[in-house]
Design a protein around this motif. Structure first.
Motif, PDB file in Angstrom:
ATOM      1  N   TYR A   1       0.994  -1.602   0.453  1.00 13.39           N
ATOM      2  CA  TYR A   1      -0.080  -0.366  -0.512  1.00 13.39           C
ATOM      3  C   TYR A   1       0.651   1.343  -0.206  1.00 13.39           C
ATOM      4  CZ  TYR A   1      -3.511  -3.184   1.607  1.00 13.39           C
ATOM      5  OH  TYR A   1      -4.532  -4.642   1.292  1.00 13.39           O
ATOM      6  N   ASP A   2       0.477   2.335  -0.393  1.00 14.11           N
ATOM      7  CA  ASP A   2       0.691   3.415  -1.334  1.00 14.11           C
ATOM      8  C   ASP A   2       2.120   3.784  -1.399  1.00 14.11           C
ATOM      9  OD1 ASP A   2      -1.058   4.497   0.559  1.00 14.11           O
ATOM     10  OD2 ASP A   2      -0.569   3.595   2.866  1.00 14.11           O
ATOM     11  N   ASN A   3       2.771   4.588  -2.362  1.00 11.69           N
ATOM     12  CA  ASN A   3       3.443   4.754  -3.446  1.00 11.69           C
ATOM     13  C   ASN A   3       4.210   2.966  -3.399  1.00 11.69           C
ATOM     14  OD1 ASN A   3       5.078   6.414  -4.177  1.00 11.69           O
ATOM     15  ND2 ASN A   3       6.798   6.901  -2.344  1.00 11.69           N
ATOM     16  N   VAL A   4       3.587   2.597  -4.351  1.00 14.25           N
ATOM     17  CA  VAL A   4       4.720   1.266  -4.218  1.00 14.25           C
ATOM     18  C   VAL A   4       5.139   1.339  -6.142  1.00 14.25           C
ATOM     19  CG1 VAL A   4       3.641  -0.918  -4.962  1.00 14.25           C
ATOM     20  CG2 VAL A   4       2.592  -0.228  -3.985  1.00 14.25           C
ATOM     21  N   GLN A   5       5.496   0.676  -5.445  1.00 14.56           N
ATOM     22  CA  GLN A   5       6.969   0.975  -7.202  1.00 14.56           C
ATOM     23  C   GLN A   5       7.492  -0.257  -7.492  1.00 14.56           C
ATOM     24  OE1 GLN A   5      10.033   3.857  -6.743  1.00 14.56           O
ATOM     25  NE2 GLN A   5       8.672   4.875  -4.958  1.00 14.56           N
ATOM     26  N   ILE A   6       7.679  -0.656  -9.009  1.00 13.45           N
ATOM     27  CA  ILE A   6       8.139  -2.223  -9.055  1.00 13.45           C
ATOM     28  C   ILE A   6       8.973  -1.688 -10.421  1.00 13.45           C
ATOM     29  CG2 ILE A   6       7.647  -4.140 -10.075  1.00 13.45           C
ATOM     30  CD1 ILE A   6       4.518  -4.261 -10.370  1.00 13.45           C
ATOM     31  N   VAL A   7       9.993  -2.038 -10.010  1.00 16.09           N
ATOM     32  CA  VAL A   7      11.664  -1.725 -11.077  1.00 16.09           C
ATOM     33  C   VAL A   7      11.973  -3.264 -11.425  1.00 16.09           C
ATOM     34  CG1 VAL A   7      13.774  -0.945 -11.636  1.00 16.09           C
ATOM     35  CG2 VAL A   7      12.340   0.594  -9.622  1.00 16.09           C
ATOM     36  N   ARG A   8      11.648  -3.589 -12.711  1.00 18.38           N
ATOM     37  CA  ARG A   8      12.894  -4.303 -13.330  1.00 18.38           C
ATOM     38  C   ARG A   8      14.211  -3.655 -13.998  1.00 18.38           C
ATOM     39  NH1 ARG A   8      11.062  -5.994 -18.571  1.00 18.38           N
ATOM     40  NH2 ARG A   8      12.819  -4.490 -18.855  1.00 18.38           N
ATOM     41  N   SER A   9      14.912  -4.260 -13.518  1.00 16.76           N
ATOM     42  CA  SER A   9      16.153  -3.605 -14.021  1.00 16.76           C
ATOM     43  C   SER A   9      16.305  -3.789 -15.605  1.00 16.76           C
ATOM     44  CB  SER A   9      17.020  -4.292 -13.431  1.00 16.76           C
ATOM     45  OG  SER A   9      17.093  -3.004 -12.274  1.00 16.76           O
ATOM     46  N   ALA A  10      17.643  -3.025 -16.066  1.00 15.46           N
ATOM     47  CA  ALA A  10      18.122  -3.269 -17.514  1.00 15.46           C
ATOM     48  C   ALA A  10      18.642  -4.624 -17.438  1.00 15.46           C
ATOM     49  CB  ALA A  10      18.377  -1.709 -18.208  1.00 15.46           C
ATOM     50  N   TYR A  11      18.075  -5.008 -19.225  1.00 18.07           N
ATOM     51  CA  TYR A  11      19.240  -5.979 -19.234  1.00 18.07           C
ATOM     52  C   TYR A  11      19.762  -6.483 -20.933  1.00 18.07           C
ATOM     53  CZ  TYR A  11      15.441  -9.267 -20.234  1.00 18.07           C
ATOM     54  OH  TYR A  11      14.124 -10.022 -20.500  1.00 18.07           O
ATOM     55  N   GLY A  12      20.422  -6.316 -21.243  1.00 21.10           N
ATOM     56  CA  GLY A  12      20.761  -6.532 -23.150  1.00 21.10           C
ATOM     57  C   GLY A  12      20.526  -5.860 -23.524  1.00 21.10           C
ATOM     58  N   GLU A  13      19.629  -5.568 -24.169  1.00 19.12           N
ATOM     59  CA  GLU A  13      18.775  -4.076 -25.021  1.00 19.12           C
ATOM     60  C   GLU A  13      17.227  -3.642 -24.754  1.00 19.12           C
ATOM     61  OE1 GLU A  13      18.390  -5.003 -28.969  1.00 19.12           O
ATOM     62  OE2 GLU A  13      20.932  -5.140 -29.265  1.00 19.12           O
ATOM     63  N   ASN A  14      16.497  -4.629 -22.991  1.00 20.62           N
ATOM     64  CA  ASN A  14      15.818  -3.972 -22.425  1.00 20.62           C
ATOM     65  C   ASN A  14      16.035  -2.893 -21.569  1.00 20.62           C
ATOM     66  OD1 ASN A  14      13.779  -5.842 -24.104  1.00 20.62           O
ATOM     67  ND2 ASN A  14      15.480  -7.694 -22.928  1.00 20.62           N
ATOM     68  N   PRO A  15      15.276  -2.040 -21.702  1.00 22.99           N
ATOM     69  CA  PRO A  15      15.248  -0.689 -20.714  1.00 22.99           C
ATOM     70  C   PRO A  15      15.002  -1.024 -19.073  1.00 22.99           C
ATOM     71  CG  PRO A  15      13.627   0.142 -22.480  1.00 22.99           C
ATOM     72  CD  PRO A  15      14.746  -1.189 -23.069  1.00 22.99           C
ATOM     73  N   GLU A  16      15.127  -0.222 -18.453  1.00 25.05           N
ATOM     74  CA  GLU A  16      14.849  -0.602 -16.950  1.00 25.05           C
ATOM     75  C   GLU A  16      13.137  -0.141 -17.338  1.00 25.05           C
ATOM     76  OE1 GLU A  16      16.730   0.905 -13.533  1.00 25.05           O
ATOM     77  OE2 GLU A  16      14.113   2.708 -13.742  1.00 25.05           O
ATOM     78  N   LEU A  17      12.400  -0.998 -16.701  1.00 27.65           N
ATOM     79  CA  LEU A  17      10.664  -1.113 -16.606  1.00 27.65           C
ATOM     80  C   LEU A  17      10.674  -0.302 -14.842  1.00 27.65           C
ATOM     81  CD1 LEU A  17       8.470  -1.360 -17.747  1.00 27.65           C
ATOM     82  CD2 LEU A  17       8.231  -3.886 -17.366  1.00 27.65           C
ATOM     83  N   GLY A  18       9.548   0.689 -15.064  1.00 28.67           N
ATOM     84  CA  GLY A  18       9.279   1.032 -14.317  1.00 28.67           C
ATOM     85  C   GLY A  18       7.293   1.172 -13.663  1.00 28.67           C
ATOM     86  N   ILE A  19       7.063   0.242 -12.815  1.00 32.91           N
ATOM     87  CA  ILE A  19       5.501   0.570 -12.477  1.00 32.91           C
ATOM     88  C   ILE A  19       4.880   1.430 -10.961  1.00 32.91           C
ATOM     89  CG2 ILE A  19       3.700  -1.183 -12.510  1.00 32.91           C
ATOM     90  CD1 ILE A  19       4.953  -2.792 -14.007  1.00 32.91           C
ATOM     91  N   PHE A  20       4.518   1.695 -11.364  1.00 32.07           N
ATOM     92  CA  PHE A  20       3.729   3.213 -10.341  1.00 32.07           C
ATOM     93  C   PHE A  20       2.489   2.950 -10.139  1.00 32.07           C
ATOM     94  CE2 PHE A  20       7.654   4.497 -12.608  1.00 32.07           C
ATOM     95  CZ  PHE A  20       8.400   3.941 -11.759  1.00 32.07           C
ATOM     96  N   THR A  21       2.054   2.803  -8.592  1.00 34.94           N
ATOM     97  CA  THR A  21       0.786   2.403  -8.351  1.00 34.94           C
ATOM     98  C   THR A  21       0.745   2.936  -6.910  1.00 34.94           C
ATOM     99  OG1 THR A  21      -1.604   1.007  -8.480  1.00 34.94           O
ATOM    100  CG2 THR A  21       0.141   0.066  -7.681  1.00 34.94           C
ATOM    101  N   SER A  22      -0.854   2.785  -6.214  1.00 32.14           N
ATOM    102  CA  SER A  22      -0.988   2.909  -5.007  1.00 32.14           C
ATOM    103  C   SER A  22      -1.319   1.344  -4.131  1.00 32.14           C
ATOM    104  CB  SER A  22      -2.248   3.564  -4.258  1.00 32.14           C
ATOM    105  OG  SER A  22      -3.571   2.904  -5.364  1.00 32.14           O
ATOM    106  N   TYR A  23      -1.748   0.441  -5.014  1.00 34.77           N
ATOM    107  CA  TYR A  23      -1.973  -1.127  -4.249  1.00 34.77           C
ATOM    108  C   TYR A  23      -1.250  -1.937  -5.088  1.00 34.77           C
ATOM    109  CZ  TYR A  23      -4.966  -4.765  -3.330  1.00 34.77           C
ATOM    110  OH  TYR A  23      -5.529  -6.043  -3.550  1.00 34.77           O
ATOM    111  N   LEU A  24      -0.934  -2.973  -4.515  1.00 30.78           N
ATOM    112  CA  LEU A  24      -0.170  -4.019  -4.980  1.00 30.78           C
ATOM    113  C   LEU A  24      -0.882  -5.658  -4.470  1.00 30.78           C
ATOM    114  CD1 LEU A  24       1.251  -4.568  -8.074  1.00 30.78           C
ATOM    115  CD2 LEU A  24       2.966  -4.329  -7.173  1.00 30.78           C
TER     116      LEU A  24
END
Length: 202
Positions: A115-138
């Motif tokens: 809850y509150d300021n939820v952040q998912i981060v998948r690091s960059a690898y190969g030619e794939n850039p970093e992925l960030g997902i932001f929400t209030s609940y997960l």
């Protein structure tokens, strides 16, 4: 004798009615709340520097869940974490992390609710850039490497941005599914690369 019985019968009837009224009243009244504090939402214990990990069969870490504090509440047998941090280890691609301000654990940790300021981060690898997902609940199911939410979400990958209501994230398959009201702006990395290169004059 008959006259005496007749004279006492109204009194007996009143006593019977009074007893019946008391019995009915006792049945419809809510049970008395205990005075020992067992129904108060107070923690019965807490742990500072909480850390739990699940291992792979080869002995490497599959995922790890930490928090600055863990609180357990006996009234509803719930568990809460302060500053939770979950990391999925991926030794072939890239790790993914989940963090928020608070979290609740259910079913012995099989389900974790951030809850509150939820952040998912998948690091960059190969030619794939970093992925960030932001929400209030997960809602995260650690053993399935799966996360979901029905709240508004912003997803950023490289120079591309997407917004939606609801999301499913399967870390094992490296798949993200946006559920509804999707709005996206996609930047092709190749076009950005060619755009950044100076033109040669002839």
């Amino acid at each position: 004798m008959t006259d005496r019985l007749v004279s006492w019968s109204p009194v007996a009837l009143l006593l019977l009615l009074a007893g019946l009224t008391w019995w009915l009243d006792s049945k419809v009244q809510p049970p008395a709340r205990p005075l020992d504090g067992s129904l108060r939402h107070d923690p019965d214990f807490y742990i500072e520097g909480f850390n739990a990990a699940r291992m792979n069969p080869d002995g490497t870490k599959r995922y790890e869940l930490t928090g600055t504090k863990l609180f357990h509440y006996p009234d509803d047998n719930s568990t809460e974490l302060a500053s939770p941090y979950l990391i999925y280890y991926d030794y072939e691609r890239a790790p993914a992390t989940v963090r928020s301000e608070t979290a609740k654990l259910a079913h012995g940790g099989d389900d974790v609710y951030f809850y509150d300021n939820v952040q998912i981060v998948r690091s960059a690898y190969g030619e794939n850039p970093e992925l960030g997902i932001f929400t209030s609940y997960l809602h995260v199911i650690p053993d399935r490497d799966f996360a979901e939410t029905d709240k508004p979400v912003t997803m950023i990958e490289g120079n591309s941005t997407a917004n939606s209501v609801g999301l499913e994230f399967d870390h094992a398959k490296q798949q993200v599914r946006l559920l509804s009201q999707v709005q996206a702006r996609y930047e092709n990395p190749r076009s950005l690369k060619s755009r950044s290169q100076p033109r040669q004059s002839h």
